[in-house]
Design an enzyme around this catalytic site. Structure first.
Site, mmCIF file in Angstrom:
data_model
loop_
_atom_site.group_PDB
_atom_site.id
_atom_site.type_symbol
_atom_site.label_atom_id
_atom_site.label_comp_id
_atom_site.label_asym_id
_atom_site.label_seq_id
_atom_site.Cartn_x
_atom_site.Cartn_y
_atom_site.Cartn_z
ATOM 1 C CB ALA A 137 1.221 14.431 -1.988
ATOM 2 C CD GLU B 182 8.103 15.618 0.188
ATOM 3 O OE1 GLU B 182 9.551 15.723 0.569
ATOM 4 O OE2 GLU B 182 7.641 16.646 1.092
ATOM 5 C CD GLU C 206 5.790 18.854 2.411
ATOM 6 O OE1 GLU C 206 4.919 18.551 1.763
ATOM 7 O OE2 GLU C 206 6.267 20.365 1.504
ATOM 8 N N GLY D 164 4.079 15.517 2.211
ATOM 9 C CA GLY D 164 3.218 16.248 2.945
ATOM 10 C C GLY D 164 2.546 15.839 4.620
HETATM 11 N N1 COA Z 1 0.278 7.810 -1.891
HETATM 12 C C1 COA Z 1 -0.302 7.085 -2.155
HETATM 13 N N2 COA Z 1 -0.545 5.648 -1.211
HETATM 14 C C2 COA Z 1 0.579 5.576 -0.377
HETATM 15 C C3 COA Z 1 0.988 6.507 -0.091
HETATM 16 C C4 COA Z 1 0.887 7.761 -0.910
HETATM 17 N N3 COA Z 1 2.269 8.915 -0.091
HETATM 18 N N4 COA Z 1 1.484 5.734 0.650
HETATM 19 C C5 COA Z 1 1.198 4.611 1.300
HETATM 20 N N5 COA Z 1 0.321 4.510 0.151
HETATM 21 C C6 COA Z 1 -0.460 3.381 0.357
HETATM 22 C C7 COA Z 1 0.276 2.065 -0.878
HETATM 23 O O1 COA Z 1 0.449 2.141 -1.727
HETATM 24 C C8 COA Z 1 -0.890 0.644 -0.326
HETATM 25 O O2 COA Z 1 -1.680 0.806 -1.070
HETATM 26 P P1 COA Z 1 -1.901 -0.956 -1.136
HETATM 27 O O3 COA Z 1 -2.466 -1.537 -0.263
HETATM 28 O O4 COA Z 1 -3.060 -0.515 -2.333
HETATM 29 O O5 COA Z 1 -0.755 -1.235 -2.733
HETATM 30 C C9 COA Z 1 -0.660 1.340 1.028
HETATM 31 O O6 COA Z 1 -0.942 2.428 1.113
HETATM 32 C C10 COA Z 1 -0.025 0.943 2.532
HETATM 33 O O7 COA Z 1 1.787 1.488 2.039
HETATM 34 P P2 COA Z 1 2.305 0.052 1.933
HETATM 35 O O8 COA Z 1 3.372 0.837 1.391
HETATM 36 O O9 COA Z 1 2.233 -0.826 1.448
HETATM 37 O O10 COA Z 1 2.756 0.183 3.126
HETATM 38 P P3 COA Z 1 4.466 -0.060 3.673
HETATM 39 O O11 COA Z 1 4.436 -0.779 5.023
HETATM 40 O O12 COA Z 1 5.311 -1.616 3.554
HETATM 41 O O13 COA Z 1 5.446 0.690 3.904
HETATM 42 C C11 COA Z 1 5.882 3.910 3.705
HETATM 43 C C12 COA Z 1 5.066 2.633 4.320
HETATM 44 C C13 COA Z 1 5.377 4.638 4.751
HETATM 45 C C14 COA Z 1 7.243 3.504 4.102
HETATM 46 C C15 COA Z 1 5.818 3.292 2.589
HETATM 47 O O14 COA Z 1 4.569 3.054 2.091
HETATM 48 C C16 COA Z 1 6.130 4.668 1.288
HETATM 49 O O15 COA Z 1 7.065 5.429 1.251
HETATM 50 N N6 COA Z 1 4.745 5.367 0.849
HETATM 51 C C17 COA Z 1 5.579 6.995 0.367
HETATM 52 C C18 COA Z 1 5.713 7.823 0.741
HETATM 53 C C19 COA Z 1 5.851 9.006 0.466
HETATM 54 O O16 COA Z 1 6.718 9.035 -0.028
HETATM 55 N N7 COA Z 1 5.489 10.084 1.003
HETATM 56 C C20 COA Z 1 5.375 11.390 0.296
HETATM 57 C C21 COA Z 1 5.145 11.949 -0.959
HETATM 58 S S1 COA Z 1 5.351 13.286 -1.499
#
Ligand code: COA
Length: 264
Positions: free
Chosen positions: A69, A138, A118, A115
């Site tokens: 999400a 989460e 999911e 999400g």
């Molecule tokens: N919601 C909003 N934005 C998200 C996102 C999410 N769930 N997951 C990634 N993004 C965005 C990042 O903020 C970043 O945006 P920016 O370039 O404007 O800063 C872009 O996507 C790229 O992500 P980034 O974190 O730089 O890539 P990475 O390769 O370093 O890491 C992940 C990848 C997946 C490990 C990391 O993005 C992450 O942990 N995301 C969240 C996952 C999460 O907790 N999801 C569950 C939500 S309930």
């Protein structure tokens, strides 16, 4: 049909297959509410389009299926609003899970987190590329899964394994996801969609009503007792046995030819 306009997903149909691609690669295809509503519209269209037999759901770009999400939106939601947010999302996943007679194959091409995992679990089954990473992180954000993760994950992989994933928030590899039954197969990234299409064509060759009743029996049966599930199966077996497709399928076998099913 009028062409549908979408800002956050790609949607096309070819050879009885609908392709839905979440298309926010710069945000790793994170699901904001606008994207969820577009998914609702696309899958409602698929539900109502008799020409579509199977759907393939994937994410744009090479990094992510859906990284969860949208955390920006999540940070704004509290209390009743957050409960409604979860329920609205859950209704889209229920639509995907119960798309009458139309299996949805998740092609997990990268991160499927929160999400994203999911949504994949609401699909009929899942294929993953070797580069995929799955998890329910989460708890790392101080919240819990809200699009069915606490319910579909234990049903798919068993309670203990689901608890470990949900409580640690750790990501697992595609291979590990395959080992625990969260995904069915792991492919090279370049083979992922072709493999889904090959499976889709095998499904499409079968009787449409037989596919529909099978999905209905499995989905309903998973939510009830064995005795009630067996009753549901017998009722649907009876229904399938009255169809033209059953006459055609059995006749074609006996005449040693390919069946021509009509979905009647
Ligand atoms: N919601 C909003 N934005 C998200 C996102 C999410 N769930 N997951 C990634 N993004 C965005 C990042 O903020 C970043 O945006 P920016 O370039 O404007 O800063 C872009 O996507 C790229 O992500 P980034 O974190 O730089 O890539 P990475 O390769 O370093 O890491 C992940 C990848 C997946 C490990 C990391 O993005 C992450 O942990 N995301 C969240 C996952 C999460 O907790 N999801 C569950 C939500 S309930």
């Amino acid at each position: 049909m009028n062409r549908m306009n979408f800002a956050n997903i790609l949607f096309e149909k070819k050879n009885s297959i609908a392709y839905v691609t979440v298309n926010r690669p710069d945000k790793l295809n994170a699901l904001n509410m606008a994207t969820m509503e577009e998914l609702r519209r696309a899958f409602t269209d698929i539900k109502n389009d008799a020409a579509v037999r199977v759907a393939i759901l994937t994410g744009a770009g090479e990094k992510a299926f859906i990284a969860g999400a949208d955390i920006g939106e999540l940070s704004q939601n509290e209390g009743v609003m957050a409960k409604e947010y979860a329920q609205r999302g859950q209704s889209v996943l229920n639509l995907i899970e119960n798309l009458v007679g139309k299996p949805v194959i998740a092609c997990i091409n990268g991160f499927a987190l929160g999400g994203g995992c999911e949504v994949a679990m609401a699909c009929t089954f899942r294929l993953a590329s070797e580069t995929a990473k799955l998890g329910q992180p989460e708890v790392k954000l101080g919240i819990i899964a809200g699009y069915g993760g606490t319910q579909r994950l234990p049903r798919l992989v068993g309670k203990g394994t689901a608890m470990q994933l949900l409580l640690t928030g750790e990501m697992i590899s595609a291979q590990e996801a395959c080992r625990i039954g969260l995904v069915n197969e792991v492919t090279a990234p370049s083979d992922l969609i072709a493999r889904a299409e090959a499976i889709a064509q095998k499904i499409i060759a079968n009787g449409p009503l037989a596919i529909q009743y099978t999905m209905e029996a499995v989905n309903k049966g998973m939510e009830t007792t064995l005795a009630e599930g067996l009753n549901i199966e017998a009722v649907l077996f009876g229904r399938a046995s009255t169809t033209e497709d059953k006459k055609e399928g059995t006749a074609a076998f006996l005449e040693k030819r390919a069946a021509q099913f009509k979905g009647r």
